[in-house]
Structures are given as C-alpha cells and as structure tokens.
Scaffold this active site. Structure first.
Site, short mmCIF file in Angstrom:
data_model
loop_
_atom_site.label_atom_id
_atom_site.label_comp_id
_atom_site.label_asym_id
_atom_site.label_seq_id
_atom_site.Cartn_x
_atom_site.Cartn_y
_atom_site.Cartn_z
N ASP A 101 -33.42 -13.31 -23.93
CA ASP A 101 -33.61 -13.82 -25.34
C ASP A 101 -31.64 -13.97 -25.91
O ASP A 101 -31.33 -14.86 -24.75
CB ASP A 101 -34.13 -13.26 -25.88
CG ASP A 101 -33.54 -13.48 -27.58
OD1 ASP A 101 -34.52 -15.20 -28.38
OD2 ASP A 101 -33.78 -12.34 -28.41
N GLY A 103 -30.33 -11.70 -23.97
CA GLY A 103 -29.90 -11.52 -22.32
C GLY A 103 -29.09 -10.14 -22.20
O GLY A 103 -28.70 -9.16 -21.11
N ASP A 157 -45.94 -9.89 -27.42
CA ASP A 157 -46.50 -9.76 -28.99
C ASP A 157 -45.55 -9.95 -30.24
O ASP A 157 -44.58 -10.44 -29.21
CB ASP A 157 -45.78 -7.68 -27.97
CG ASP A 157 -44.94 -7.35 -28.88
OD1 ASP A 157 -43.84 -7.52 -27.71
OD2 ASP A 157 -44.30 -6.54 -29.84
N ARG A 163 -50.19 -9.70 -26.62
CA ARG A 163 -50.43 -9.35 -25.21
C ARG A 163 -51.46 -9.73 -24.10
O ARG A 163 -51.00 -10.19 -23.59
CB ARG A 163 -49.73 -7.79 -25.28
CG ARG A 163 -48.42 -7.22 -26.01
CD ARG A 163 -48.13 -5.79 -25.04
NE ARG A 163 -47.49 -5.16 -26.30
CZ ARG A 163 -46.10 -5.48 -25.69
NH1 ARG A 163 -45.19 -6.20 -24.61
NH2 ARG A 163 -44.73 -4.89 -26.30
P1 IMP Z 1 -33.02 -9.30 -25.26
O1 IMP Z 1 -32.01 -8.43 -25.12
O2 IMP Z 1 -32.60 -10.23 -26.11
O3 IMP Z 1 -32.87 -10.60 -24.09
O4 IMP Z 1 -34.30 -9.26 -25.45
C1 IMP Z 1 -35.50 -9.11 -24.52
C2 IMP Z 1 -36.46 -8.83 -25.58
O5 IMP Z 1 -36.92 -9.15 -26.86
C3 IMP Z 1 -37.67 -9.06 -24.91
O6 IMP Z 1 -38.30 -8.21 -23.54
C4 IMP Z 1 -39.11 -9.10 -26.14
O7 IMP Z 1 -39.59 -7.58 -25.53
C5 IMP Z 1 -38.10 -9.84 -26.99
N1 IMP Z 1 -37.77 -11.20 -27.02
C6 IMP Z 1 -37.90 -11.88 -27.70
N2 IMP Z 1 -38.03 -13.34 -27.88
C7 IMP Z 1 -39.08 -12.90 -28.11
C8 IMP Z 1 -40.78 -13.63 -27.76
O8 IMP Z 1 -40.23 -15.12 -29.02
N3 IMP Z 1 -41.75 -13.03 -28.04
C9 IMP Z 1 -42.09 -11.61 -27.83
N4 IMP Z 1 -40.89 -10.85 -27.82
C10 IMP Z 1 -39.40 -11.25 -27.54
#
Ligand code: IMP
Ligand code: MG
Length: 179
Positions: A101, A103, A157, A163
């Site tokens: 998302d 990152g 989730d 999940r």
């Molecule tokens: P980041 O650090 O923002 O890249 O977060 C990634 C984490 O956010 C992933 O491992 C998911 O656990 C959670 N996440 C991001 N987008 C989604 C989504 O659309 N559905 C479910 N979990 C999400």
C-alpha cells in the site's frame, strides 16, 4: 457498517498467476537456496501456495510487524512483534507480502533485514496498489496491480475477517437506504 464483497480477482486467476510467479522465481534463482519470510498474517495463504510451486531448496520463516498509528493511517514507524528465527547473514531472502500500500512496512522490514547482514532481499507481493505509495519501494515480483480499493480474501482481512476467502474481493460499503 454494512458492506458486501464483490469478486475482484477469481480463485482461478490467482492460481494461474501463482504458477507464473513461481516459474519466474525458479528461472531467476537457479541453483540457489532461498529463505522466504512471510509477513504475518496476510501473506500466509499466498506464501503456502507459492512455495509449493517452486522447485528449489526453500526455507521458511515469519515476521510479525505492526505499524504505529491510529485506524487506517500508517506512520512508517514499525514495531516488530515477532522477529525471524534464522541467521540471515549473507543469505538470499524473499519477503512475501499480501499487498503493498504505502510501502512503509516493506521499506522498514527490508532495511531491517539488510541491517542483519542479508546478502539480497527480494520482494514478492500478491497485490500492489501503486497509486498509494508514499516511499520509493518496488516489488521484484507482483501478482496483480490493483486500483485504490480496499480488498479482502486470500489472506487479506477487514477487521480480521474474510482471510479464508479463496478469491480477492472488493469491500463495497452500503448506504442505509439500500438495505
Ligand atoms: P503499507 O505499509 O501501507 O504498505 O501497508 C501494507 C499493509 O496494509 C498490508 O500488509 C495489509 O496488511 C494492509 N493493507 C493495505 N491495503 C489493504 C487492503 O486493501 N486490504 C487489507 N489490508 C490492506
Ligand atoms: Mg499485512
């Protein structure tokens, strides 16, 4: 809140994509020994299905991380709830994620593994939402790029639910008057 789930990526498309990713990883790492590190809990289903298709010596480990911040806001400060068990010094690693998302989580984990002396850290994610990126991090292996929608299933989730769905579905919020 009332919501429904619409299929975005079917079980069949996921199965086909996993075979393609596995073949690609196998080709790129012939003769090597790899350590796959799954980020709990979202990556578990993807990682299990993926490694079964790769005919290379693979070791598995897991990390559990949580990002500080309230609700849906990520701050980039990541807390390690479960560290890896392997000594990864000079080893070639794969971080397996369900979705990238912002990152921020992956960037932190990647730097953390390099700090432990890993020789190489590759990233393999089932889903990628490139529009949401806040830090410059790219995944070496991506299943599907998706638009900025909240998705569940196949490991992902919504409040710990869904999940175990065999497909990836989009969460659609429903207005009260639609019910
Ligand atoms: P980041 O650090 O923002 O890249 O977060 C990634 C984490 O956010 C992933 O491992 C998911 O656990 C959670 N996440 C991001 N987008 C989604 C989504 O659309 N559905 C479910 N979990 C999400
Ligand atoms: Mg996650």
């Amino acid at each position: 809140m009332e919501y429904s789930i619409e299929v975005m990526i079917s079980k069949e498309r996921i199965e086909k994509k996993i075979k393609e990713l596995a073949a690609q990883i196998e080709r790129d790492h012939k003769g090597k020994e790899l350590i796959f590190i799954g980020l709990l809990k979202g990556s578990v289903i993807f990682m299990c299905d993926l490694i079964k298709e790769i005919k290379l010596p693979i070791f598995i480990d897991f990390m559990s991380v949580s990002s500080y911040g309230s609700g849906t806001k990520t701050t980039g400060i990541v807390k390690i709830l479960k560290d890896i068990d392997f000594d990864v010094k000079d080893k070639e690693l794969f971080i397996v994620e369900d979705i990238i998302d912002s990152g921020l989580t992956l960037k932190y984990v990647k730097d953390f593994l390099f700090a432990k002396g890993a020789a190489k850290v590759h990233i393999c994610t089932l889903l990628d939402k490139p529009q949401r990126r806040k830090v410059d991090i790219k995944s070496d292996y991506v299943g599907f790029e998706i638009p900025d929608e909240f998705v569940v299933g196949y490991g992902l989730d919504y409040a710990q639910k869904h999940r175990n769905l065999p497909y990836v579905g989009k969460v659609v919020l429903r207005m009260k008057n639609e019910l």
